[in-house]
Write a protein that holds these residues in place. Structure first.
Motif, mmCIF file in Angstrom:
data_model
loop_
_atom_site.group_PDB
_atom_site.id
_atom_site.type_symbol
_atom_site.label_atom_id
_atom_site.label_comp_id
_atom_site.label_asym_id
_atom_site.label_seq_id
_atom_site.Cartn_x
_atom_site.Cartn_y
_atom_site.Cartn_z
ATOM 1 N N VAL A 149 12.033 -6.102 3.598
ATOM 2 C CA VAL A 149 11.161 -5.472 2.820
ATOM 3 C C VAL A 149 11.830 -5.910 1.429
ATOM 4 C CG1 VAL A 149 10.809 -3.065 1.900
ATOM 5 C CG2 VAL A 149 10.649 -3.535 4.404
ATOM 6 N N ALA A 150 10.828 -5.926 0.442
ATOM 7 C CA ALA A 150 11.432 -6.421 -0.960
ATOM 8 C C ALA A 150 12.220 -5.349 -1.221
ATOM 9 C CB ALA A 150 10.263 -6.582 -2.029
ATOM 10 N N ASP A 151 13.465 -5.505 -2.040
ATOM 11 C CA ASP A 151 14.462 -4.669 -2.457
ATOM 12 C C ASP A 151 13.984 -4.263 -3.777
ATOM 13 O OD1 ASP A 151 16.604 -2.866 -2.756
ATOM 14 O OD2 ASP A 151 18.124 -4.610 -3.189
ATOM 15 N N ASP A 152 13.981 -2.912 -4.339
ATOM 16 C CA ASP A 152 13.787 -2.535 -5.664
ATOM 17 C C ASP A 152 15.113 -2.079 -6.056
ATOM 18 O OD1 ASP A 152 12.449 0.715 -4.492
ATOM 19 O OD2 ASP A 152 14.502 0.023 -4.259
ATOM 20 N N GLY A 153 16.113 -2.745 -5.989
ATOM 21 C CA GLY A 153 17.529 -2.415 -6.561
ATOM 22 C C GLY A 153 18.127 -1.295 -6.275
ATOM 23 N N MET A 170 1.209 15.911 -4.823
ATOM 24 C CA MET A 170 1.142 15.175 -5.864
ATOM 25 C C MET A 170 1.843 13.739 -5.377
ATOM 26 S SD MET A 170 3.256 17.755 -8.560
ATOM 27 C CE MET A 170 3.284 16.581 -9.670
ATOM 28 N N HIS A 171 1.618 12.765 -6.403
ATOM 29 C CA HIS A 171 1.901 11.453 -6.080
ATOM 30 C C HIS A 171 3.655 11.188 -6.281
ATOM 31 C CE1 HIS A 171 2.756 7.207 -6.657
ATOM 32 N NE2 HIS A 171 1.950 7.172 -5.620
ATOM 33 N N TYR A 172 4.405 10.916 -5.495
ATOM 34 C CA TYR A 172 5.845 10.503 -5.574
ATOM 35 C C TYR A 172 6.040 9.244 -5.450
ATOM 36 C CZ TYR A 172 6.486 15.600 -5.935
ATOM 37 O OH TYR A 172 6.454 16.797 -6.463
ATOM 38 N N PRO A 173 6.671 8.517 -5.875
ATOM 39 C CA PRO A 173 7.087 7.034 -5.637
ATOM 40 C C PRO A 173 7.687 6.966 -4.431
ATOM 41 C CG PRO A 173 7.624 7.433 -7.953
ATOM 42 C CD PRO A 173 7.305 8.814 -7.164
ATOM 43 N N VAL A 174 7.453 6.089 -3.750
ATOM 44 C CA VAL A 174 8.038 5.445 -2.305
ATOM 45 C C VAL A 174 8.838 4.241 -2.592
ATOM 46 C CG1 VAL A 174 7.813 5.292 0.289
ATOM 47 C CG2 VAL A 174 6.298 6.656 -0.967
ATOM 48 N N ARG A 175 10.464 4.447 -2.261
ATOM 49 C CA ARG A 175 10.998 3.562 -2.726
ATOM 50 C C ARG A 175 11.422 2.556 -1.552
ATOM 51 N NH1 ARG A 175 14.100 3.817 -7.619
ATOM 52 N NH2 ARG A 175 15.497 2.363 -6.711
ATOM 53 N N SER A 176 12.120 1.503 -1.499
ATOM 54 C CA SER A 176 12.400 0.250 -0.558
ATOM 55 C C SER A 176 12.878 1.084 0.727
ATOM 56 C CB SER A 176 13.167 -0.558 -0.772
ATOM 57 O OG SER A 176 12.570 -1.483 -1.801
ATOM 58 N N ARG A 177 13.786 2.165 0.511
ATOM 59 C CA ARG A 177 14.390 2.596 1.734
ATOM 60 C C ARG A 177 13.440 3.336 2.496
ATOM 61 N NH1 ARG A 177 20.219 5.803 1.731
ATOM 62 N NH2 ARG A 177 20.305 6.364 3.893
ATOM 63 N N SER A 178 12.456 4.166 2.161
ATOM 64 C CA SER A 178 11.495 4.684 3.110
ATOM 65 C C SER A 178 10.635 3.665 3.757
ATOM 66 C CB SER A 178 10.487 5.775 2.032
ATOM 67 O OG SER A 178 11.289 6.644 1.726
ATOM 68 N N ILE A 179 10.478 2.604 3.295
ATOM 69 C CA ILE A 179 9.411 1.744 3.875
ATOM 70 C C ILE A 179 10.340 0.939 4.691
ATOM 71 C CG2 ILE A 179 8.237 -0.342 3.147
ATOM 72 C CD1 ILE A 179 7.632 0.526 0.298
ATOM 73 N N GLU A 226 0.859 -1.149 0.133
ATOM 74 C CA GLU A 226 -0.120 -0.057 0.106
ATOM 75 C C GLU A 226 1.034 1.362 0.130
ATOM 76 O OE1 GLU A 226 -3.377 1.822 -0.571
ATOM 77 O OE2 GLU A 226 -3.122 -0.283 -0.725
ATOM 78 N N ARG A 227 2.103 1.159 0.840
ATOM 79 C CA ARG A 227 2.966 2.374 0.573
ATOM 80 C C ARG A 227 3.447 2.618 -0.512
ATOM 81 N NH1 ARG A 227 4.676 6.780 2.320
ATOM 82 N NH2 ARG A 227 6.469 7.098 3.690
ATOM 83 N N ARG A 228 3.937 1.603 -1.050
ATOM 84 C CA ARG A 228 4.335 1.704 -2.549
ATOM 85 C C ARG A 228 3.358 2.259 -3.531
ATOM 86 N NH1 ARG A 228 9.487 -0.764 -3.147
ATOM 87 N NH2 ARG A 228 9.776 -2.533 -1.831
ATOM 88 N N ARG A 229 1.975 1.598 -3.359
ATOM 89 C CA ARG A 229 1.060 2.091 -4.285
ATOM 90 C C ARG A 229 0.500 3.485 -4.097
ATOM 91 N NH1 ARG A 229 -4.174 2.726 -4.738
ATOM 92 N NH2 ARG A 229 -4.582 1.938 -2.644
ATOM 93 N N GLY A 230 0.393 3.912 -2.689
ATOM 94 C CA GLY A 230 0.024 5.192 -2.356
ATOM 95 C C GLY A 230 1.067 6.148 -2.509
ATOM 96 N N GLY A 231 2.193 5.700 -2.307
ATOM 97 C CA GLY A 231 3.387 6.785 -2.398
ATOM 98 C C GLY A 231 3.449 7.922 -1.413
ATOM 99 N N ASP A 232 4.116 9.045 -1.653
ATOM 100 C CA ASP A 232 4.325 9.937 -0.683
ATOM 101 C C ASP A 232 3.395 11.181 -1.379
ATOM 102 O OD1 ASP A 232 4.962 11.892 0.937
ATOM 103 O OD2 ASP A 232 7.408 11.744 0.691
#
Length: 174
Positions: A98-102, A59-68, A42-48
Protein backbone atom coordinates in the motif's frame (compact mmCIF):
# COMPACT_ATOMS: atom_id res chain seq x y z
CA UNK A 1 -12.78 -17.51 17.09
CA UNK A 2 -9.91 -16.29 19.26
CA UNK A 3 -10.28 -12.69 18.08
CA UNK A 4 -12.06 -10.10 20.19
CA UNK A 5 -15.72 -9.50 19.25
CA UNK A 6 -14.90 -6.00 17.98
CA UNK A 7 -12.16 -7.40 15.73
CA UNK A 8 -14.50 -10.08 14.42
CA UNK A 9 -17.06 -7.38 13.65
CA UNK A 10 -14.40 -5.33 11.83
CA UNK A 11 -13.37 -8.41 9.82
CA UNK A 12 -17.00 -9.03 8.77
CA UNK A 13 -17.34 -5.38 7.76
CA UNK A 14 -14.12 -5.55 5.76
CA UNK A 15 -15.16 -8.73 3.95
CA UNK A 16 -18.51 -7.12 3.10
CA UNK A 17 -16.64 -4.07 1.78
CA UNK A 18 -14.56 -6.38 -0.48
CA UNK A 19 -17.73 -8.14 -1.63
CA UNK A 20 -19.32 -4.81 -2.59
CA UNK A 21 -16.18 -3.52 -4.32
CA UNK A 22 -15.11 -6.63 -6.23
CA UNK A 23 -18.58 -8.15 -6.66
CA UNK A 24 -19.91 -11.25 -4.95
CA UNK A 25 -19.39 -13.37 -8.08
CA UNK A 26 -15.71 -12.41 -8.46
CA UNK A 27 -13.36 -15.37 -8.28
CA UNK A 28 -10.47 -15.00 -5.83
CA UNK A 29 -7.96 -16.38 -8.35
CA UNK A 30 -8.77 -13.51 -10.74
CA UNK A 31 -7.61 -10.77 -8.33
CA UNK A 32 -4.52 -8.80 -9.34
CA UNK A 33 -2.29 -6.08 -7.95
CA UNK A 34 -4.24 -3.67 -10.17
CA UNK A 35 -7.45 -4.68 -8.33
CA UNK A 36 -5.77 -4.04 -4.98
CA UNK A 37 -4.57 -0.64 -6.21
CA UNK A 38 -8.10 0.20 -7.41
CA UNK A 39 -9.48 -0.82 -4.00
CA UNK A 40 -6.86 1.32 -2.29
CA UNK A 41 -7.70 4.32 -4.48
CA UNK A 42 -11.43 3.93 -3.95
CA UNK A 43 -11.03 3.45 -0.20
CA UNK A 44 -9.00 6.67 0.05
CA UNK A 45 -11.49 8.53 -2.16
CA UNK A 46 -14.60 7.16 -0.46
CA UNK A 47 -13.19 7.42 3.02
CA UNK A 48 -14.91 6.16 6.11
CA UNK A 49 -18.61 6.93 6.11
CA UNK A 50 -19.49 5.47 9.50
CA UNK A 51 -21.34 7.82 11.84
CA UNK A 52 -18.90 9.30 14.37
CA UNK A 53 -21.17 11.70 16.19
CA UNK A 54 -24.07 11.15 18.55
CA UNK A 55 -26.35 12.46 15.81
CA UNK A 56 -25.54 9.34 13.75
CA UNK A 57 -25.09 11.60 10.72
CA UNK A 58 -22.78 10.07 8.14
CA UNK A 59 -19.81 12.23 7.27
CA UNK A 60 -16.75 11.68 5.12
CA UNK A 61 -13.62 10.97 7.15
CA UNK A 62 -10.34 10.40 5.31
CA UNK A 63 -8.90 6.89 5.47
CA UNK A 64 -5.17 6.68 5.89
CA UNK A 65 -2.75 3.99 4.78
CA UNK A 66 -2.91 2.08 8.06
CA UNK A 67 -6.63 1.34 7.63
CA UNK A 68 -6.11 0.21 4.05
CA UNK A 69 -3.15 -1.96 5.04
CA UNK A 70 -5.34 -3.58 7.70
CA UNK A 71 -8.08 -4.24 5.11
CA UNK A 72 -5.69 -5.74 2.58
CA UNK A 73 -3.94 -7.78 5.28
CA UNK A 74 -7.31 -9.46 5.89
CA UNK A 75 -7.74 -10.18 2.19
CA UNK A 76 -4.20 -11.57 1.93
CA UNK A 77 -4.86 -13.81 4.95
CA UNK A 78 -8.02 -15.18 3.32
CA UNK A 79 -6.11 -15.82 0.08
CA UNK A 80 -3.27 -17.49 1.98
CA UNK A 81 -5.82 -19.72 3.69
CA UNK A 82 -7.13 -20.59 0.21
CA UNK A 83 -3.63 -21.63 -0.88
CA UNK A 84 -3.08 -23.88 2.15
CA UNK A 85 -6.59 -25.33 1.79
CA UNK A 86 -5.76 -26.28 -1.80
CA UNK A 87 -8.45 -24.01 -3.27
CA UNK A 88 -6.00 -21.54 -4.85
CA UNK A 89 -2.68 -22.13 -6.61
CA UNK A 90 -1.11 -18.96 -5.23
CA UNK A 91 -1.84 -15.77 -3.32
CA UNK A 92 -2.29 -13.21 -6.06
CA UNK A 93 -1.61 -10.27 -3.73
CA UNK A 94 1.76 -11.46 -2.44
CA UNK A 95 4.18 -8.54 -2.67
CA UNK A 96 1.53 -5.84 -3.01
CA UNK A 97 2.40 -2.78 -0.91
CA UNK A 98 0.00 0.00 0.00
CA UNK A 99 1.29 3.47 -0.86
CA UNK A 100 2.50 5.12 2.34
CA UNK A 101 1.04 8.50 3.18
CA UNK A 102 3.83 9.33 5.56
CA UNK A 103 4.14 9.48 9.29
CA UNK A 104 1.14 11.11 10.93
CA UNK A 105 1.77 14.56 12.36
CA UNK A 106 2.07 14.31 16.14
CA UNK A 107 2.72 17.78 17.50
CA UNK A 108 4.78 18.05 20.68
CA UNK A 109 4.98 21.10 22.91
CA UNK A 110 8.36 22.69 23.28
CA UNK A 111 9.57 23.46 26.81
CA UNK A 112 8.76 27.21 26.45
CA UNK A 113 5.25 26.34 25.23
CA UNK A 114 4.76 23.98 28.17
CA UNK A 115 5.94 26.66 30.65
CA UNK A 116 3.56 29.19 29.05
CA UNK A 117 0.67 26.72 29.42
CA UNK A 118 1.56 26.17 33.07
CA UNK A 119 1.20 29.90 33.67
CA UNK A 120 -2.37 29.84 32.33
CA UNK A 121 -3.74 26.80 34.19
CA UNK A 122 -5.41 28.93 36.89
CA UNK A 123 -7.88 30.14 34.26
CA UNK A 124 -9.15 26.59 33.78
CA UNK A 125 -10.61 23.91 36.07
CA UNK A 126 -7.97 22.23 38.25
CA UNK A 127 -8.15 19.00 36.20
CA UNK A 128 -6.55 20.74 33.21
CA UNK A 129 -3.38 21.54 35.15
CA UNK A 130 -3.19 18.01 36.55
CA UNK A 131 -3.57 16.44 33.12
CA UNK A 132 -1.03 18.84 31.63
CA UNK A 133 1.62 17.92 34.21
CA UNK A 134 0.92 14.16 33.99
CA UNK A 135 1.08 14.28 30.17
CA UNK A 136 4.34 16.22 30.27
CA UNK A 137 5.99 14.00 32.88
CA UNK A 138 4.80 10.61 31.60
CA UNK A 139 4.12 11.10 27.90
CA UNK A 140 0.85 9.17 28.16
CA UNK A 141 -2.22 9.77 26.03
CA UNK A 142 -5.24 11.65 27.30
CA UNK A 143 -7.43 8.54 27.30
CA UNK A 144 -4.92 6.64 29.44
CA UNK A 145 -4.83 9.53 31.92
CA UNK A 146 -8.61 9.84 32.05
CA UNK A 147 -8.99 6.17 32.96
CA UNK A 148 -6.64 6.38 35.94
CA UNK A 149 -8.16 5.48 39.30
CA UNK A 150 -6.95 6.34 42.79
CA UNK A 151 -5.77 2.75 43.26
CA UNK A 152 -3.36 3.35 40.36
CA UNK A 153 -1.63 6.28 42.09
CA UNK A 154 0.88 5.78 44.91
CA UNK A 155 1.79 9.25 46.18
CA UNK A 156 4.19 7.96 48.87
CA UNK A 157 6.30 6.10 46.30
CA UNK A 158 5.69 8.67 43.54
CA UNK A 159 4.43 6.00 41.13
CA UNK A 160 1.51 5.54 38.77
CA UNK A 161 0.42 2.10 37.57
CA UNK A 162 -0.78 2.19 33.98
CA UNK A 163 -3.14 -0.77 33.68
CA UNK A 164 -3.13 -2.92 30.57
CA UNK A 165 -6.88 -2.59 29.98
CA UNK A 166 -6.49 1.18 29.65
CA UNK A 167 -3.35 1.18 27.53
CA UNK A 168 -3.65 1.48 23.76
CA UNK A 169 -1.30 -1.46 23.18
CA UNK A 170 -2.27 -3.39 26.32
CA UNK A 171 1.02 -2.81 28.13
CA UNK A 172 0.87 -2.64 31.94
CA UNK A 173 3.70 -0.68 33.47
CA UNK A 174 4.63 1.60 36.39
Amino acid sequence: PTKAPSTQKHDRTTIERFRLFFGSERRADSLTHRDAAAYEYERRRGGDLRPRAKTAKKMHYPVRSRSIVYDLRKLKAVLTWGVYAGVLDRNMLTGYKVADDGTPHRPVFTEPQYRALLKTVEAFPWQFGSLLVIAHETGHRLNAMLTLQWRDVDLTMGRITWRRENDKIGYEHV
